[in-house]
Design an enzyme around this catalytic site. Structure first.
Site, mmCIF file in Angstrom:
data_model
loop_
_atom_site.group_PDB
_atom_site.id
_atom_site.type_symbol
_atom_site.label_atom_id
_atom_site.label_comp_id
_atom_site.label_asym_id
_atom_site.label_seq_id
_atom_site.Cartn_x
_atom_site.Cartn_y
_atom_site.Cartn_z
ATOM 1 N N HIS A 96 -39.754 68.340 31.742
ATOM 2 C CA HIS A 96 -40.770 67.684 30.927
ATOM 3 C C HIS A 96 -40.532 66.172 30.892
ATOM 4 O O HIS A 96 -40.154 65.597 29.863
ATOM 5 C CB HIS A 96 -40.769 68.260 29.508
ATOM 6 N N GLU A 188 -40.746 78.289 29.384
ATOM 7 C CA GLU A 188 -39.494 79.048 29.348
ATOM 8 C C GLU A 188 -39.659 80.351 28.578
ATOM 9 O O GLU A 188 -39.183 81.410 29.009
ATOM 10 C CB GLU A 188 -38.380 78.205 28.720
ATOM 11 N N SER A 319 -39.748 70.151 24.236
ATOM 12 C CA SER A 319 -39.335 70.787 22.987
ATOM 13 C C SER A 319 -38.038 70.189 22.455
ATOM 14 O O SER A 319 -37.922 69.887 21.264
ATOM 15 C CB SER A 319 -39.161 72.293 23.207
ATOM 16 N N ASN A 320 -37.056 69.981 23.323
ATOM 17 C CA ASN A 320 -35.768 69.479 22.827
ATOM 18 C C ASN A 320 -35.894 68.055 22.303
ATOM 19 O O ASN A 320 -35.222 67.680 21.343
ATOM 20 C CB ASN A 320 -34.679 69.601 23.907
#
Length: 405
Positions: A96, A188, A319-320
């Site tokens: 990403h 994922e 997301s992270n």
């Protein structure tokens, strides 16, 4: 489908690859040139603190490219080196990060098109083509389709993601429903759920509490199914499929929340069935990614510094990276999530993404006078992107010539 047997068969195929082709030295030099930064290296060697003019930068102790991301990008580059004339596809973004994905496009790596219904159109892929599976992995169904076509497959799936898949396989073998802590639309989680026989995806602790209350007290079945309508396996029945559960997670979720969710389900099933029966009803494996954990731990340390503002750098769909921003916002530090230096300027303005809201422009975002800026970046963000952001900040606050990283 026996997903374990399919994986064994696929991995033994001559068309399937998950290691490089011997171009490591050449690719390492390319990656160093495109993604590393001497400025960031200098700041690391200076204890992650650096001052220029009125700006003091405090870097997180752990940030940026993780091992799994570096591996995936390197394998994608090696694939192009090894197949210079073949048509190469990738099933999704390799990671990403917009700059990395754009570099792949410029290398003539094509992305599988998506139709108006959001479905990938694999009809464009021919048997003689090469297909890259991204770091997030791909669903069993996608891999089977590509294998049936006879494509050469380069699998760059992060080993931590594969570890989660193995846990879900164990859930399936023991007839446990997989409770997956993640985002149902994330690549994922889509891949992980494809390995489960029965699954339910919960986004956060609040959704987990709703499920656990249903386990203990029952409830409106139709309301439950509507609430999670995009997040469970076909024919899922909350009255039947929540008797035996196993916990798994999207590797980029908040470590603390995943642990809370696991403990909540364990306590809930212990209350319902008794401590002596818990092993018959609950299964848990540690599937939290080390790199995600390190970056979150570093962020918790970073927010303890006296900071005037925080800049979180990473893809808006990462997301992270979003979870790193959450940590800063919880400490009430002015926080700006940007994906590149292009979001800064002209003048003292920034286009950034507030948490759970669309992009917006903030004028006069850098305060007058000396400032301390906290900097972190997601696991898919190259040092070069971080360096470019720092140079923009220095340029805004100082008339001294910008250092060239």
């Amino acid at each position: 489908m026996d997903t374990k047997a399919f994986k064994r068969s696929l991995h033994s195929s001559n068309q399937y690859h998950r290691k490089g082709f011997g171009h490591e030295a050449e690719v390492t030099e390319m990656l160093r040139f495109e993604y590393q930064s001497s400025l960031i290296q200098q700041i690391r060697e200076n204890g992650n603190r650096f001052q220029r003019g009125e700006v003091t930068i405090q870097l997180a102790e752990a940030f940026g490219f993780c091992w799994g991301v570096e591996r995936a990008v390197a394998l994608a580059y090696e694939t192009r080196q090894h197949f210079p004339t073949e048509r190469i596809w990738i099933t999704n973004e390799i990671i990403h990060n917009p700059s990395v994905n754009q570099n792949l496009r410029e290398m003539q790596v094509e992305f599988i098109p998506v139709d108006e219904q959001g479905q990938k159109d694999f009809s464009v892929v021919a048997g003689e083509d090469v297909v890259i599976l991204p770091a997030f992995g791909a669903s069993v169904q996608e891999m089977q389709l590509l294998n049936d076509k006879g494509c050469k497959i380069m699998d760059t799936t992060c080993p931590w993601v594969s570890k989660v898949w193995n846990s879900v396989e164990k859930h399936k073998k023991g007839s446990y429903t997989s409770i997956i802590h993640g985002k149902y639309q994330h690549e994922e989680t889509i891949a992980t759920s494809s390995y489960a026989a029965t699954y339910l995806i919960v986004l956060d602790l609040k959704e987990a509490e709703y499920v656990c209350n249903y386990i203990l007290n029952g409830g409106d079945r139709e309301e439950f199914l509507h609430k999670f309508r995009h997040a469970y396996s076909p024919d899922f029945d909350p009255d039947r499929d929540l008797v035996r559960v196993g916990i798994a997670n999207q590797t980029t979720m908040l470590k603390g929340e995943t642990e809370q969710i696991g403990k909540l389900f364990e306590r809930t099933l212990m209350r319902k069935y008794g401590p002596d029966q818990i092993n018959q009803h609950f299964l848990s494996f540690n599937t939290i990614c080390d790199a995600t954990q390190e970056r979150q731990d570093a962020m918790f340390k970073l927010v303890e510094y006296p900071l005037d503002l925080m800049v979180v750098i990473g893809g808006f769909n990462s997301s992270n990276t979003t979870h790193l921003q959450e940590i800063s916002i919880e400490r009430e530090i002015p926080s700006y999530h940007i994906d590149s230096a292009d979001r800064i300027g002209p003048g003292n303005r920034v286009e950034h993404k507030p948490l759970h809201r669309p992009l917006e422009i903030k004028e006069n975002w850098l305060p007058e006078g000396p400032i301390v800026v906290g900097i972190t970046s997601g696991a898919s963000t190259p040092d070069k992107v971080v360096s470019d952001v720092l140079e923009k900040i220095f340029a805004l606050k100082s008339t001294s010539p910008a250092l060239i990283p």
